[in-house]
Enzyme design. Structure first.
Site, short mmCIF file in Angstrom:
data_model
loop_
_atom_site.label_atom_id
_atom_site.label_comp_id
_atom_site.label_asym_id
_atom_site.label_seq_id
_atom_site.Cartn_x
_atom_site.Cartn_y
_atom_site.Cartn_z
N ASP A 203 -10.51 3.69 5.68
CA ASP A 203 -11.11 2.31 5.32
C ASP A 203 -12.52 2.18 5.81
O ASP A 203 -13.32 1.39 5.72
CB ASP A 203 -10.42 1.24 6.01
CG ASP A 203 -10.36 -0.14 5.22
OD1 ASP A 203 -10.82 -0.26 3.97
OD2 ASP A 203 -9.57 -1.05 5.50
N GLN B 298 -3.96 -1.40 10.05
CA GLN B 298 -3.98 -2.79 9.17
C GLN B 298 -4.72 -3.57 9.81
O GLN B 298 -4.08 -4.19 11.22
CB GLN B 298 -2.48 -3.11 8.70
CG GLN B 298 -2.38 -4.16 7.90
CD GLN B 298 -3.34 -4.34 6.46
OE1 GLN B 298 -3.03 -3.23 5.78
NE2 GLN B 298 -3.89 -5.27 6.49
N LYS C 217 1.03 -1.19 -0.03
CA LYS C 217 0.03 -0.03 0.00
C LYS C 217 1.00 1.37 0.08
O LYS C 217 0.66 2.30 -0.65
CB LYS C 217 -0.99 -0.02 1.13
CG LYS C 217 -1.99 -1.25 1.09
CD LYS C 217 -2.79 -1.13 2.36
CE LYS C 217 -3.96 -2.11 2.25
NZ LYS C 217 -4.69 -2.81 3.42
#
Ligand code: NAP
Length: 286
Positions: free
Chosen positions: A120, A97, A53
């Protein structure tokens, strides 16, 4: 023989689009969008995702920082880092994460995140907006799934969509996005009776269960769009939830694993980071 939906190619196009928009943003504001990834512990798969990422962010002209905390990090320490990143004006997106080590509560982290930095889309504010049909920042993997389905050109309005899996990360938000597109949506899970009777009805079938070979050719409607979200590490590489060879013979379109949803998740993260930076510098909801 179903067409393979190439997530890598579609993701590359979207990443290029984001790169151009990032340049325009940087020219307008004299500052680049920036992403802070939080990695806790030494799980190699998580470390790999974060590296990928960060690399993709760099290629799109997005600044990125990774905060790597030891596995023994306490909930309080983790939330302190979130507070610091919430405060920093030069950080536009924060990405914890997942999965976090077992002793840490991921929802407490998302509860604490500034919703404008929640790239997210898992904070209660952003989940609420999605439920209300007024999406702000939307989870990356479900967004990537929707883009793949759209790329087929299949009419979603009135289509029967079946989502296998009801996690907060994938299944539920994917179902909500499909509903917003006016599909008739069924959500299946581990207690669903006779899964195949549901999946066989699906014009669009999204499988996010993390169970290799769960969906076989006899469970798929001829011509359906099949999106395989599953990632399971097995000897010889990663496998999805769908029996690819068998299902390809029946489906109209099918995503491969790897090379389907995975690259789209990364592309959507970049798009969300740009969107988060816009929200903070240019206003709008949230
Ligand atoms: P999760 O939290 O473990 O949820 C799995 C869901 O599948 C649950 O709702 C579970 O039902 C359901 N399920 C499990 N076995 C089933 C069965 N036999 N029949 C029907 N439903 C079943 O996983 P997740 O976070 O949603 O992720 C799902 C998969 O996608 C995993 O393989 C993950 O690695 C992968 N993933 C991929 C990406 C990507 O970018 N490609 C991103 C995120 C996740 P219950 O709720 O009843 O337990």
């Amino acid at each position: 023989m179903g067409e393979v939906l190439d997530g890598r190619a579609l993701a590359a196009r979207i990443r290029e689009e984001v790169r151009r928009e990032v340049e325009a943003f940087a020219a307008r504001h004299g500052i680049r969008p920036s992403l802070a990834a939080i990695l806790v512990g030494d799980e190699p798969a998580c470390a790999l995702y974060v590296r990928n990422k960060a690399r993709a962010a760099g290629q799109a002209g997005i600044r990125s920082e990774t905060f790597h905390l030891p596995a023994r990090t306490s909930q309080v320490e983790l939330l302190e880092l979130v507070d610091q990143l919430n405060e920093r004006e030069d950080v536009h997106g924060i990405l914890p994460q997942l999965p976090l080590p077992e002793h840490l509560d991921p929802q407490a982290v998302f509860d604490r995140l500034d919703p404008r930095k929640d790239v997210d889309g898992l904070s209660p504010y952003n989940v609420g907006r999605l439920v209300l049909g007024r999406p702000a920042l939307v989870p990356c993997t479900p967004l990537g799934i929707l883009e793949l389905v759209r790329a087929t050109g299949v009419e979603l309005k009135g289509a029967r969509a079946v989502v296998v899996g009801r996690s907060n990360l994938v299944g539920k938000p994917t179902a909500l996005l499909l509903l917003a597109e006016h599909a008739t949506v069924t959500v299946c899970h581990s207690r669903t009776r006779d899964l195949a009777t549901h999946t066989r009805e699906a014009d669009v079938l999204v499988v996010a269960a993390g169970r290799p070979h769960l969906v076989t050719a006899d469970m798929v409607k001829p011509g359906a769009v099949v999106v395989d979200v599953g990632i399971t590490r097995e000897e010889g590489g990663i496998v999805g939830d769908v029996d690819f060879a068998g299902v390809q013979a029946v489906a109209g379109w099918i995503t491969p694993v790897p090379g389907g949803v995975g690259p789209m998740t990364v592309a959507m993260l970049l798009r969300n980071t740009l969107q988060a930076a816009r929200l903070q510098l240019e206003g709008g909801a949230p």
